[in-house]
Design an enzyme around this catalytic site. Sequence first.
Site, PDB file in Angstrom:
ATOM      1  N   ASP B 117      48.651  53.824  34.036  1.00 25.78           N
ATOM      2  CA  ASP B 117      48.387  52.657  35.040  1.00 25.78           C
ATOM      3  C   ASP B 117      49.368  53.776  35.978  1.00 25.78           C
ATOM      4  OD1 ASP B 117      46.695  51.280  36.358  1.00 25.78           O
ATOM      5  OD2 ASP B 117      48.214  49.790  36.262  1.00 25.78           O
ATOM      6  N   TYR B 119      50.448  53.542  40.500  1.00 25.86           N
ATOM      7  CA  TYR B 119      50.508  52.616  41.628  1.00 25.86           C
ATOM      8  C   TYR B 119      50.176  53.079  42.601  1.00 25.86           C
ATOM      9  CZ  TYR B 119      53.358  48.291  42.441  1.00 25.86           C
ATOM     10  OH  TYR B 119      54.158  47.454  43.412  1.00 25.86           O
ATOM     11  N   HIS B 124      48.550  48.561  48.626  1.00 23.34           N
ATOM     12  CA  HIS B 124      49.058  47.654  47.235  1.00 23.34           C
ATOM     13  C   HIS B 124      50.648  47.368  47.329  1.00 23.34           C
ATOM     14  CE1 HIS B 124      48.390  45.006  43.307  1.00 23.34           C
ATOM     15  NE2 HIS B 124      49.360  46.357  42.948  1.00 23.34           N
ATOM     16  N   ARG B 133      59.105  39.911  46.498  1.00 25.47           N
ATOM     17  CA  ARG B 133      60.698  40.545  47.584  1.00 25.47           C
ATOM     18  C   ARG B 133      60.801  39.811  48.216  1.00 25.47           C
ATOM     19  NH1 ARG B 133      59.328  44.521  43.444  1.00 25.47           N
ATOM     20  NH2 ARG B 133      58.484  45.768  45.497  1.00 25.47           N
ATOM     21  N   GLU B 183      42.380  43.995  38.219  1.00 24.64           N
ATOM     22  CA  GLU B 183      43.021  45.080  40.071  1.00 24.64           C
ATOM     23  C   GLU B 183      41.718  46.199  39.748  1.00 24.64           C
ATOM     24  OE1 GLU B 183      46.842  46.401  38.527  1.00 24.64           O
ATOM     25  OE2 GLU B 183      47.850  44.538  39.522  1.00 24.64           O
ATOM     26  N   GLU B 185      40.159  49.470  40.804  1.00 23.29           N
ATOM     27  CA  GLU B 185      41.589  50.667  40.570  1.00 23.29           C
ATOM     28  C   GLU B 185      39.986  52.231  40.190  1.00 23.29           C
ATOM     29  OE1 GLU B 185      44.285  51.121  37.922  1.00 23.29           O
ATOM     30  OE2 GLU B 185      44.505  49.165  38.089  1.00 23.29           O
ATOM     31  N   ASP B 217      41.346  46.622  35.455  1.00 19.19           N
ATOM     32  CA  ASP B 217      42.962  46.446  35.425  1.00 19.19           C
ATOM     33  C   ASP B 217      43.604  44.680  35.052  1.00 19.19           C
ATOM     34  OD1 ASP B 217      45.145  47.005  33.604  1.00 19.19           O
ATOM     35  OD2 ASP B 217      46.758  47.199  35.127  1.00 19.19           O
ATOM     36  N   ARG B 221      49.327  37.185  36.191  1.00 19.01           N
ATOM     37  CA  ARG B 221      50.131  37.405  36.711  1.00 19.01           C
ATOM     38  C   ARG B 221      51.690  36.754  36.416  1.00 19.01           C
ATOM     39  NH1 ARG B 221      49.088  42.199  39.364  1.00 19.01           N
ATOM     40  NH2 ARG B 221      47.556  41.818  40.569  1.00 19.01           N
ATOM     41  N   GLN B 224      52.952  38.429  33.454  1.00 20.09           N
ATOM     42  CA  GLN B 224      53.852  39.647  33.451  1.00 20.09           C
ATOM     43  C   GLN B 224      55.277  39.033  34.196  1.00 20.09           C
ATOM     44  OE1 GLN B 224      51.252  41.902  36.355  1.00 20.09           O
ATOM     45  NE2 GLN B 224      52.723  43.201  36.390  1.00 20.09           N
ATOM     46  N   TYR B 228      58.561  40.817  32.554  1.00 17.51           N
ATOM     47  CA  TYR B 228      58.709  42.839  33.308  1.00 17.51           C
ATOM     48  C   TYR B 228      60.097  43.083  33.759  1.00 17.51           C
ATOM     49  CZ  TYR B 228      59.108  42.352  38.108  1.00 17.51           C
ATOM     50  OH  TYR B 228      59.481  42.419  39.202  1.00 17.51           O
ATOM     51  N   LYS B 237      49.371  42.667  30.636  1.00 20.15           N
ATOM     52  CA  LYS B 237      48.342  43.494  31.007  1.00 20.15           C
ATOM     53  C   LYS B 237      47.347  43.669  30.012  1.00 20.15           C
ATOM     54  CE  LYS B 237      49.381  44.984  35.219  1.00 20.15           C
ATOM     55  NZ  LYS B 237      48.507  45.306  36.479  1.00 20.15           N
ATOM     56  N   THR B 241      41.171  46.098  29.343  1.00 21.59           N
ATOM     57  CA  THR B 241      41.721  47.148  30.196  1.00 21.59           C
ATOM     58  C   THR B 241      39.951  47.588  30.383  1.00 21.59           C
ATOM     59  OG1 THR B 241      43.610  47.574  31.092  1.00 21.59           O
ATOM     60  CG2 THR B 241      41.649  49.105  31.841  1.00 21.59           C
ATOM     61  N   THR B 330      45.894  49.803  41.330  1.00 25.90           N
ATOM     62  CA  THR B 330      45.338  48.401  42.664  1.00 25.90           C
ATOM     63  C   THR B 330      45.553  49.342  43.876  1.00 25.90           C
ATOM     64  OG1 THR B 330      45.966  46.999  41.588  1.00 25.90           O
ATOM     65  CG2 THR B 330      44.552  46.257  43.500  1.00 25.90           C
ATOM     66  N   GLU B 341      47.074  39.679  46.063  1.00 26.79           N
ATOM     67  CA  GLU B 341      46.781  40.166  47.521  1.00 26.79           C
ATOM     68  C   GLU B 341      45.848  38.908  48.103  1.00 26.79           C
ATOM     69  OE1 GLU B 341      47.179  44.440  47.613  1.00 26.79           O
ATOM     70  OE2 GLU B 341      46.395  43.393  46.004  1.00 26.79           O
TER      71      GLU B 341
END
Lengths: 392, 392
Positions: B117, B119, B124, B133, B183, B185, B217, B221, B224, B228, B237, B241, B330, B341
């Site tokens: 997968d 990114y 995204h 962050r 997600e 994709e 996917d 959250r 994760q 992670y 995850k 899928t 995503t 999001e």
Amino acid sequence: MSWLDVPVDHPFGPATLPYGVFSTAADPHPRVGVAIGHQIIDLPAAVRRLAPGLASAVAGPSLNALLAAGPAVWAEVRAQLTTWVTEEVYRDLLGGHLVAAGDAVMHLPFTVADYVDFYASEQHATNLGRILRPGQEPLTANWKHLPIGYHGRAGTVVVSGTDIVRPSGQRPLFGPSQRLDIEAELGFVVGVPSTLGQPVPLTSFDQHVFGVCLVNDWSARDIQAFEYVPLGPFLGKSFATSISPWIVPLAALDHARVAPPERTVPLQPYLDDEKTPSWGLDVHLEVRLNGHVISTPSFDTMYWTGAQMMAHLTVNGASLRTGDLYASGTISGGSPGSLIELSWNGQEPLLLPDGSARAFLEDGDEVVISATAPGAGGATIGLGEVRGRVVG
Amino acid sequence: MSWLDVPVDHPFGPATLPYGVFSTAADPHPRVGVAIGHQIIDLPAAVRRLAPGLASAVAGPSLNALLAAGPAVWAEVRAQLTTWVTEEVYRDLLGGHLVAAGDAVMHLPFTVADYVDFYASEQHATNLGRILRPGQEPLTANWKHLPIGYHGRAGTVVVSGTDIVRPSGQRPLFGPSQRLDIEAELGFVVGVPSTLGQPVPLTSFDQHVFGVCLVNDWSARDIQAFEYVPLGPFLGKSFATSISPWIVPLAALDHARVAPPERTVPLQPYLDDEKTPSWGLDVHLEVRLNGHVISTPSFDTMYWTGAQMMAHLTVNGASLRTGDLYASGTISGGSPGSLIELSWNGQEPLLLPDGSARAFLEDGDEVVISATAPGAGGATIGLGEVRGRVVG
């Protein structure tokens, strides 16, 4: 003692009986074999003669049929093998189905479904924390609550003896990795699949996991350092992962079971193994670089057991498949299982007896990881070795 | 226009011709089919009659033989199909090999080898950076230098329509995920394998990649977030899928190729696609939650193309296998392809037309992602849909 003249303390004595896939010049079809001393039993041929009811479980060019057959068949095949190699009456019956190990080419023993790599050594995680995040708490906040793991690339798992091509990548300048490393690990091989959506309890470990192998999880530290935030290791690990050719069944490790280290934080029920038989394993590894022993890690130092790794892997409902391989992560208790630890991030290169020094691997270097565990009555259980040479 | 009365702007018109695996009550053996309008061509049966030389390429219970057959065979099969569905003379010859799509059960179209997968959406990655962050630079330092990716669990890739069991895990309190997300994709399906140790250049994209599918996917959250650091997503995850049942060949997307967004930092030569034909794709997605459209992302906004992802995946020498699936990550250009999001980390729940609100998914919710792309002469190329319902 076996009529094969293999002493009980031989690593591949009658108490080990590991499974692999081999071929010979005389018969180039890969097929299932069992190591005994310096010989290999041609298992499909022997079974056809001595236990034809087991033929389908040992057929084909990989261990996958045997892995899928489940614990009752695993026990029956092992019981037959034990009888054959220990009872003199089988000398003539089995004799025609023995091949000298030196005449055999070993193949990848099973088709790897998913490959997961854990991070289960407190010593390794602590060392890497100190090296990569100096001044901070070395273990991340989650570390003692769950066995941290990630998925690796199943398609680049290779059998011992396969040359390792030095990977290129962004370090961040593009070029061949200058910090190529090893990781000495134990791998767990899944036999019996589970159902999607249904966690597998840790007490079912030996109903699903067939056995163990040795793993060298080659790592390009410079490529990994630039890529791994925020989604984890990728190209720094995916170029190759070597495994030993012989899979040692869990049944051979009965006498190597020990209690894992004391847990210092309470565990969630699905990981709590205090009231279940322990799956800590007294496996002793030896890491050699160009023939020189550079480390002797012990698996009995691992904070998380293989049973806990399996329970964690599936607690979200993820299913197991026949041929899943999950590795422990670098074993660094006793002594470190990677060069980044042994050379403390390259600052203190290892001096080898031949006068050379190593921070990381050079082209032409050969790494061999071997291991043994105690068996019943003074027997030695050998895990064989995983070997690889770096080519430029 | 086809004698099958499928207009050229139908998503599964004669310009699409996607491949899947289906079975029927009358013949429960999974086999390769091709969608045309509301019907499915039973491809092995049709080929036996009309092009027996291609029989081995479309045999078996999955697309794997076709994937492995390579670009010359892919072109030949598509040319035959195009002739059959457009030339009136084939009405009788093909008629007996058509099945109503409503009578078919769709299966996982290929055996997934490795699942990766990426990114690759700047929108995204920027959104997640701002949410997770705050106050820092939203994109990590590596983001515009390489397509960040990680390996996911191949064994839990499921076909559209499979129910999604809400995963449990440490959030850090143990329990069912309270932040279950989607997600949206695009997935790339590898046909032709490559050699270990040899990078595959981005110009070889269409020599290795067969086609595309839609991917959801599913992501927990809260699980994760706790797990992670430092090795990336794992149980958040790996529980499931979903992919669409129809694989659209690259050949059907010829007219959807567009230039990717302008690159704002210079790329390493192995990723530099400025002088090669572009593999940006003008694919428009639609995400529906319980029937209501909640987002319409566009793949043409993706910073990294499928060709660049393949080149990056292999630049360290990692090999490709038939059945490898790699997804874009995503797609959030145009509008966001995930609930984290859309609801800005749950702070601004979506109001649905039925009066309900959603920050994350509730039990019983059904998500459907569909997509189309432009074809030649006003044709619509449909990617079908990937559908899944959450069960508690």
